[in-house]
Write a protein that holds these residues in place. Structure first.
Motif, PDB file in Angstrom:
ATOM      1  N   HIS A  65     -35.860  -8.668  -0.887  1.00 29.74           N
ATOM      2  CA  HIS A  65     -37.025  -9.117  -0.131  1.00 29.74           C
ATOM      3  C   HIS A  65     -36.552  -9.558   1.253  1.00 29.74           C
ATOM      4  CE1 HIS A  65     -38.507  -9.358  -4.252  1.00 29.74           C
ATOM      5  NE2 HIS A  65     -39.731  -9.471  -3.786  1.00 29.74           N
ATOM      6  N   ARG A  66     -37.106  -8.948   2.307  1.00 29.81           N
ATOM      7  CA  ARG A  66     -36.657  -9.225   3.672  1.00 29.81           C
ATOM      8  C   ARG A  66     -37.665 -10.143   4.361  1.00 29.81           C
ATOM      9  NH1 ARG A  66     -32.610  -5.609   4.522  1.00 29.81           N
ATOM     10  NH2 ARG A  66     -32.591  -3.792   3.137  1.00 29.81           N
ATOM     11  N   ALA A  67     -37.223 -11.335   4.699  1.00 30.99           N
ATOM     12  CA  ALA A  67     -38.105 -12.322   5.316  1.00 30.99           C
ATOM     13  C   ALA A  67     -37.863 -12.407   6.814  1.00 30.99           C
ATOM     14  CB  ALA A  67     -37.875 -13.691   4.674  1.00 30.99           C
ATOM     15  N   ARG A  68     -38.945 -12.547   7.574  1.00 27.75           N
ATOM     16  CA  ARG A  68     -38.811 -12.719   9.021  1.00 27.75           C
ATOM     17  C   ARG A  68     -40.017 -13.495   9.544  1.00 27.75           C
ATOM     18  NH1 ARG A  68     -40.269  -7.104   8.674  1.00 27.75           N
ATOM     19  NH2 ARG A  68     -42.246  -6.634   9.748  1.00 27.75           N
ATOM     20  N   PHE A  69     -39.809 -14.188  10.644  1.00 25.80           N
ATOM     21  CA  PHE A  69     -40.897 -14.914  11.280  1.00 25.80           C
ATOM     22  C   PHE A  69     -41.755 -13.947  12.083  1.00 25.80           C
ATOM     23  CE2 PHE A  69     -37.795 -18.329  10.654  1.00 25.80           C
ATOM     24  CZ  PHE A  69     -38.604 -19.298  10.066  1.00 25.80           C
ATOM     25  N   ALA A  70     -43.079 -14.084  11.944  1.00 30.62           N
ATOM     26  CA  ALA A  70     -43.991 -13.232  12.708  1.00 30.62           C
ATOM     27  C   ALA A  70     -43.815 -13.466  14.201  1.00 30.62           C
ATOM     28  CB  ALA A  70     -45.431 -13.502  12.287  1.00 30.62           C
ATOM     29  N   ASP A  71     -43.543 -14.721  14.576  1.00 25.37           N
ATOM     30  CA  ASP A  71     -43.228 -15.071  15.959  1.00 25.37           C
ATOM     31  C   ASP A  71     -41.808 -15.634  15.966  1.00 25.37           C
ATOM     32  OD1 ASP A  71     -42.975 -15.960  18.542  1.00 25.37           O
ATOM     33  OD2 ASP A  71     -44.908 -16.998  18.608  1.00 25.37           O
ATOM     34  N   MET A  81     -43.320 -13.464   7.216  1.00 24.51           N
ATOM     35  CA  MET A  81     -43.711 -12.249   6.545  1.00 24.51           C
ATOM     36  C   MET A  81     -42.554 -11.752   5.689  1.00 24.51           C
ATOM     37  SD  MET A  81     -46.781 -12.006   7.581  1.00 24.51           S
ATOM     38  CE  MET A  81     -47.200 -10.393   6.874  1.00 24.51           C
ATOM     39  N   VAL A  82     -42.873 -11.172   4.554  1.00 26.62           N
ATOM     40  CA  VAL A  82     -41.857 -10.693   3.622  1.00 26.62           C
ATOM     41  C   VAL A  82     -42.103  -9.222   3.318  1.00 26.62           C
ATOM     42  CG1 VAL A  82     -40.840 -10.926   1.329  1.00 26.62           C
ATOM     43  CG2 VAL A  82     -41.585 -12.972   2.583  1.00 26.62           C
ATOM     44  N   VAL A  90     -46.105  -8.657   3.210  1.00 25.98           N
ATOM     45  CA  VAL A  90     -47.055  -9.689   2.792  1.00 25.98           C
ATOM     46  C   VAL A  90     -46.634 -11.038   3.361  1.00 25.98           C
ATOM     47  CG1 VAL A  90     -47.582  -8.446   0.654  1.00 25.98           C
ATOM     48  CG2 VAL A  90     -45.804 -10.215   0.651  1.00 25.98           C
ATOM     49  N   PRO A  91     -47.581 -11.969   3.517  1.00 29.80           N
ATOM     50  CA  PRO A  91     -47.208 -13.331   3.926  1.00 29.80           C
ATOM     51  C   PRO A  91     -46.402 -14.010   2.821  1.00 29.80           C
ATOM     52  CG  PRO A  91     -49.565 -12.933   4.219  1.00 29.80           C
ATOM     53  CD  PRO A  91     -49.042 -11.811   3.394  1.00 29.80           C
ATOM     54  N   LEU A  92     -45.507 -14.899   3.227  1.00 26.61           N
ATOM     55  CA  LEU A  92     -44.695 -15.613   2.259  1.00 26.61           C
ATOM     56  C   LEU A  92     -45.552 -16.382   1.248  1.00 26.61           C
ATOM     57  CD1 LEU A  92     -41.944 -16.687   1.258  1.00 26.61           C
ATOM     58  CD2 LEU A  92     -42.095 -18.440   3.037  1.00 26.61           C
TER      59      LEU A  92
END
Length: 238
Positions: A65-71, A81-82, A90-92
């Motif tokens: 699962h790759r997580a990153r900040f939308a901003d 977002m993941v 999808v949102p976390l």
């Protein structure tokens, strides 16, 4: 006095503990570490120990699962977002994401946010190209650096073990961060998990344990808030 020991080769931030993270071109270091790093974590709701976190130890697929900040510039307030293993974004806080992780873990979980970061020990992890090359040589094959979830990767002829106890300056400018290097990072079964497939390779941990005293990279703590940029010169300073 200062001595140049290398340059910044890669910067990584992990918005959610145990999930894959995001590469950065600039990392903002505050007193608690890199802004946004390990800001969120899933906890095992029924676990009352000092280590309640749900990690890839329990659910190896978390690393897929790759997580990153939308901003990316505003991690304190940005949505996370993941990207899931099946390619959905999808949102976390998506209830279905939580439900899928609970099903994989076989127990209830809760999502928490900790502004100072959910760290096992110290907030910043550092490795050098020489240190990683030594591990690959001992292991006898290439190893993706993503296995080790390092924040700051330095192109350097020095192994990270030689940075212990030293203070590093990044960039040499007034807005550059400084960190104090500390102990080697003791490794666990998470490094055995392939970051692309989730498959385990126990021999990776055996190589680290037998050849490197179970340490890969070094921990560091902020000594001066500031920025770290790709390509920055890294100096040892008094």
């Amino acid at each position: 006095m200062s001595q140049i020991v290398g340059r910044i080769a890669a910067l990584n931030r992990f918005p959610v503990k145990s999930m894959a993270g995001e590469p950065l071109s600039v990392a903002e270091v505050d007193w608690q570490g890199i802004e946004g790093d390990r800001q969120y974590a899933f906890v095992r709701s029924a676990n009352g120990t000092r280590f309640p976190w749900m990690t890839a130890r329990e659910v190896p697929a978390m690393v897929l699962h790759r997580a990153r900040f939308a901003d990316p510039a505003k991690p304190r307030t940005s949505t996370v977002m993941v990207e899931t293993p099946d390619g959905a974004l999808v949102p976390l806080h998506d209830p279905l994401l939580k439900a899928n992780l609970e099903q994989a873990a076989g127990e209830p979980t809760a999502l928490i946010q900790v502004a100072r970061g959910v760290y096992d020990s110290m907030p910043i992890s550092i490795q050098t190209s020489a240190g990683h090359a030594a591990l690959e040589t001992a292991h006898g094959s290439r190893l993706d650096t993503r296995r080790f979830r390092i924040n700051v990767e330095i192109e350097s002829d020095l192994p990270a073990s030689e940075l212990q106890g030293l203070r590093l300056d990044f960039g040499g400018d007034e807005d550059g961060a400084r960190v104090q290097c500390a102990d080697p990072i003791a490794r666990c079964v998470i490094v055995t998990i392939d970051p692309d497939t989730g498959a385990r390779e126990p021999r990776v941990l055996r190589t680290i344990a037998q050849g490197f005293g179970n340490g890969y990279g070094v921990y560091a703590s902020p000594a001066r808030p500031g920025l770290i940029r790709l390509g920055d010169v890294v100096r040892v300073v008094d």
